[in-house]
Write an enzyme that holds these catalytic residues in place. Sequence first.
Site, PDB file in Angstrom:
ATOM      1  N   ARG A   1       0.811  -1.226   0.000  1.00  0.00           N
ATOM      2  CA  ARG A   1       0.000   0.000   0.000  1.00  0.00           C
ATOM      3  C   ARG A   1       0.849   1.283   0.000  1.00  0.00           C
ATOM      4  NH1 ARG A   1      -3.889  -1.298   4.876  1.00  0.00           N
ATOM      5  NH2 ARG A   1      -2.368  -2.959   5.223  1.00  0.00           N
TER       6      ARG A   1
ATOM      7  N   LYS B   1       8.799  -0.653   3.154  1.00  0.00           N
ATOM      8  CA  LYS B   1       7.944   0.179   4.011  1.00  0.00           C
ATOM      9  C   LYS B   1       8.637   0.629   5.302  1.00  0.00           C
ATOM     10  CE  LYS B   1       4.280  -1.715   6.131  1.00  0.00           C
ATOM     11  NZ  LYS B   1       2.865  -2.093   6.352  1.00  0.00           N
TER      12      LYS B   1
ATOM     13  N   GLN C   1      12.233 -14.813   6.402  1.00  0.00           N
ATOM     14  CA  GLN C   1      10.949 -15.450   6.114  1.00  0.00           C
ATOM     15  C   GLN C   1      10.796 -15.458   4.595  1.00  0.00           C
ATOM     16  OE1 GLN C   1       7.327 -13.231   6.868  1.00  0.00           O
ATOM     17  NE2 GLN C   1       6.155 -15.089   7.341  1.00  0.00           N
TER      18      GLN C   1
ATOM     19  N   ASP D   1       6.266  -1.724  11.167  1.00  0.00           N
ATOM     20  CA  ASP D   1       5.464  -0.594  10.679  1.00  0.00           C
ATOM     21  C   ASP D   1       4.679   0.072  11.808  1.00  0.00           C
ATOM     22  OD1 ASP D   1       3.474  -2.459  11.168  1.00  0.00           O
ATOM     23  OD2 ASP D   1       2.515  -2.268   9.211  1.00  0.00           O
TER      24      ASP D   1
ATOM     25  N   ASN E   1       0.777   2.046   6.927  1.00  0.00           N
ATOM     26  CA  ASN E   1       0.598   1.164   5.768  1.00  0.00           C
ATOM     27  C   ASN E   1       0.563   1.922   4.457  1.00  0.00           C
ATOM     28  OD1 ASN E   1       0.081  -1.433   7.274  1.00  0.00           O
ATOM     29  ND2 ASN E   1      -1.499  -0.120   8.155  1.00  0.00           N
TER      30      ASN E   1
ATOM     31  N   ASN F   1      34.575  40.128  10.578  1.00  0.00           N
ATOM     32  CA  ASN F   1      33.343  40.614   9.975  1.00  0.00           C
ATOM     33  C   ASN F   1      33.359  40.289   8.487  1.00  0.00           C
ATOM     34  OD1 ASN F   1      30.885  42.569  10.493  1.00  0.00           O
ATOM     35  ND2 ASN F   1      31.741  43.006   8.479  1.00  0.00           N
TER      36      ASN F   1
HETATM   37  C1  UD1 Z   1      -1.692  -6.691  12.041  1.00  0.00           C
HETATM   38  C2  UD1 Z   1      -2.456  -7.579  13.010  1.00  0.00           C
HETATM   39  C3  UD1 Z   1      -3.687  -6.834  13.490  1.00  0.00           C
HETATM   40  C4  UD1 Z   1      -3.284  -5.519  14.122  1.00  0.00           C
HETATM   41  C5  UD1 Z   1      -2.411  -4.695  13.184  1.00  0.00           C
HETATM   42  C6  UD1 Z   1      -1.809  -3.536  13.940  1.00  0.00           C
HETATM   43  C7  UD1 Z   1      -2.141  -9.932  12.456  1.00  0.00           C
HETATM   44  C8  UD1 Z   1      -2.690 -11.101  11.748  1.00  0.00           C
HETATM   45  N1  UD1 Z   1      -2.853  -8.808  12.368  1.00  0.00           N
HETATM   46  O1  UD1 Z   1      -2.496  -6.471  10.906  1.00  0.00           O
HETATM   47  O2  UD1 Z   1      -4.400  -7.602  14.449  1.00  0.00           O
HETATM   48  O3  UD1 Z   1      -4.441  -4.776  14.477  1.00  0.00           O
HETATM   49  O4  UD1 Z   1      -1.325  -5.473  12.661  1.00  0.00           O
HETATM   50  O5  UD1 Z   1      -1.064  -2.668  13.106  1.00  0.00           O
HETATM   51  O6  UD1 Z   1      -1.122 -10.042  13.112  1.00  0.00           O
HETATM   52  N2  UD1 Z   1       4.749  -9.385   8.335  1.00  0.00           N
HETATM   53  C9  UD1 Z   1       5.767 -10.283   8.104  1.00  0.00           C
HETATM   54  N3  UD1 Z   1       5.483 -11.461   7.512  1.00  0.00           N
HETATM   55  C10 UD1 Z   1       4.239 -11.819   7.157  1.00  0.00           C
HETATM   56  C11 UD1 Z   1       3.184 -10.908   7.393  1.00  0.00           C
HETATM   57  C12 UD1 Z   1       3.465  -9.687   7.999  1.00  0.00           C
HETATM   58  O7  UD1 Z   1       6.923 -10.001   8.428  1.00  0.00           O
HETATM   59  O8  UD1 Z   1       4.080 -12.949   6.653  1.00  0.00           O
HETATM   60  C13 UD1 Z   1       5.068  -8.098   8.960  1.00  0.00           C
HETATM   61  C14 UD1 Z   1       4.782  -6.923   8.058  1.00  0.00           C
HETATM   62  O9  UD1 Z   1       5.951  -6.583   7.322  1.00  0.00           O
HETATM   63  C15 UD1 Z   1       4.421  -5.821   9.045  1.00  0.00           C
HETATM   64  C16 UD1 Z   1       3.832  -6.574  10.220  1.00  0.00           C
HETATM   65  O10 UD1 Z   1       4.242  -7.922  10.090  1.00  0.00           O
HETATM   66  O11 UD1 Z   1       5.550  -5.107   9.490  1.00  0.00           O
HETATM   67  C17 UD1 Z   1       2.305  -6.518  10.254  1.00  0.00           C
HETATM   68  O12 UD1 Z   1       1.795  -7.036   9.042  1.00  0.00           O
HETATM   69  P1  UD1 Z   1       0.601  -6.333   8.286  1.00  0.00           P
HETATM   70  O13 UD1 Z   1       0.317  -7.112   7.073  1.00  0.00           O
HETATM   71  O14 UD1 Z   1       0.824  -4.875   8.162  1.00  0.00           O
HETATM   72  O15 UD1 Z   1      -0.575  -6.618   9.348  1.00  0.00           O
HETATM   73  P2  UD1 Z   1      -1.917  -5.828   9.513  1.00  0.00           P
HETATM   74  O16 UD1 Z   1      -2.868  -6.241   8.457  1.00  0.00           O
HETATM   75  O17 UD1 Z   1      -1.652  -4.397   9.675  1.00  0.00           O
HETATM   76 CA    CA Z   2       0.206  -3.105   9.393  1.00  0.00          CA
END
Ligand code: UD1
Ligand code: CA
Length: 452
Positions: free
Chosen positions: A18, A25, A76, A106, A231, A364
């Site tokens: 996004r 990010k 990962q 983030d 995000n 100066n």
């Molecule tokens: C996540 C939470 C949500 C919370 C929100 C707060 C989960 C399932 N959901 O949602 O409950 O309200 O954050 O901001 O945990 N990431 C990885 N590997 C992955 C997936 C994500 O490293 O496989 C990292 C992303 O880079 C990011 C963080 O985890 O830094 C959060 O992932 P993101 O996809 O932004 O989660 P949200 O949908 O925001």
């Molecule tokens: Ca997030």
Amino acid sequence: MGEQALAAIILAAGQGTRMKSDLHKVLHPVAGLPMLHHLLESLSAAGAARQVVVVGARREQVEASVAGRSVQTAHQAEQLGTAHAALQAKDALADFDGVAIVCFGDTPFLRPDTISRLTDRLSAPDAPRVAVLGFVPDDAKAYGRIIADEQGSIAKMVEFKDASETERAVKLCNSGVTAVRTADLWPLLERVGNDNAAGEYYLPDIVMLALADGDRAVVVETDPDELIGINSRAELAEAEAIWQARRRAQAMADGASLIAPDTVWFAHDTVVGRDVVIEPNVVFGPGVTIADNVVIHAFSHLEGATIASGCSVGPFARLRPGAEMQEGAKVGNFVEMKKAVLGPGAKASHLTYLGDATVGANANIGAGTITCNYDGYFKYQTVIGENAFIGSNSALIAPVKIGRDAIVAAGSAVSRDVADGELRMVRAEQLVKPGWADRFHDAMRRKKREGK
Ligand code: UD1
Ligand code: CA
């Protein structure tokens, strides 16, 4: 700080689609510092001696960015969800036994005292197995929801995508920040499945598993400003605004006057003393230190500059990296300094460029003085002695030294050293023709009248 050793697992493997950016990010800056580093700083301050950043998408960018810090990385390969991401840190922490705090790259504004409050919660008499950091934002957007009682005892964690209408109406949101002992964390993470709306392994599911085991999980609440998740570019701008508002308040609390606080932009490492006045529309890039009793006038831009007490800067001054103003020095409007030292009490009041230069005490520097420091290939030094007086519109062609108490006449282009106490005048001899202009005008007017 709790009595247990603390390790942090920072998730930063996601794409961050996004943001619509080629830059990962978590490397987008807030106040000039990548958001990930804001978080790493707070974690260090909270005593997290071990830090593992989980990388995946654009891992080379993230790895390069943390190379100078004492953090480990874990990879990962496929982004299967936040629980799967956290589990990738297991090997890196194989030799670690204590409390782990999982956080998201983030969500950078977590405060050290909040981290401690959350991790300490695990040691409370009711011995929860998992402690989650929650918040109640103005707009709950698509955050995961926490269903908890008045005492903060969690009954359910649910992702927005999976939530019912009633659950979506709940205001308490999951920040993602989660504290668990490592002895509990790895087995819990290994049990998480992906049977949900996103088909992902959700970190919040470890709470559900702990509850199913008959254990307690609790929420610790904190200020939403601390937990904003970034995000998109719009959320990045919102985060910047929150950070700046907090920093401005801090500067004022520390004894600086900001006449129009909303128009002053600090960098993550700006140091501001007491009795400093910062006028409207001032921007600080990284690396600025301002001592006490300094005035920064309106519309100035400072970066990598050190300003001693009693100095006055601007309006409309530009201090670039390596600018050093010593006690009581002054730069006025449209003055630029780069890798230059302005000695105690020295003044450059108008329209001047000082680059690769050293200016002695009380010298100066007249309006329009330029140090010509560059020949298109190399940079050269200009050294100006104490009490020297540089006349207006002079070009000092480096390398060149101007002695102490020397005077450079206005309009000079000086390319050879000037001795102490010398007057140097480098300009054409003046041609003086008394009455010439009167005769010229008379002759021309006559011609015009006669129609020639
Ligand atoms: C996540 C939470 C949500 C919370 C929100 C707060 C989960 C399932 N959901 O949602 O409950 O309200 O954050 O901001 O945990 N990431 C990885 N590997 C992955 C997936 C994500 O490293 O496989 C990292 C992303 O880079 C990011 C963080 O985890 O830094 C959060 O992932 P993101 O996809 O932004 O989660 P949200 O949908 O925001
Ligand atoms: Ca997030």
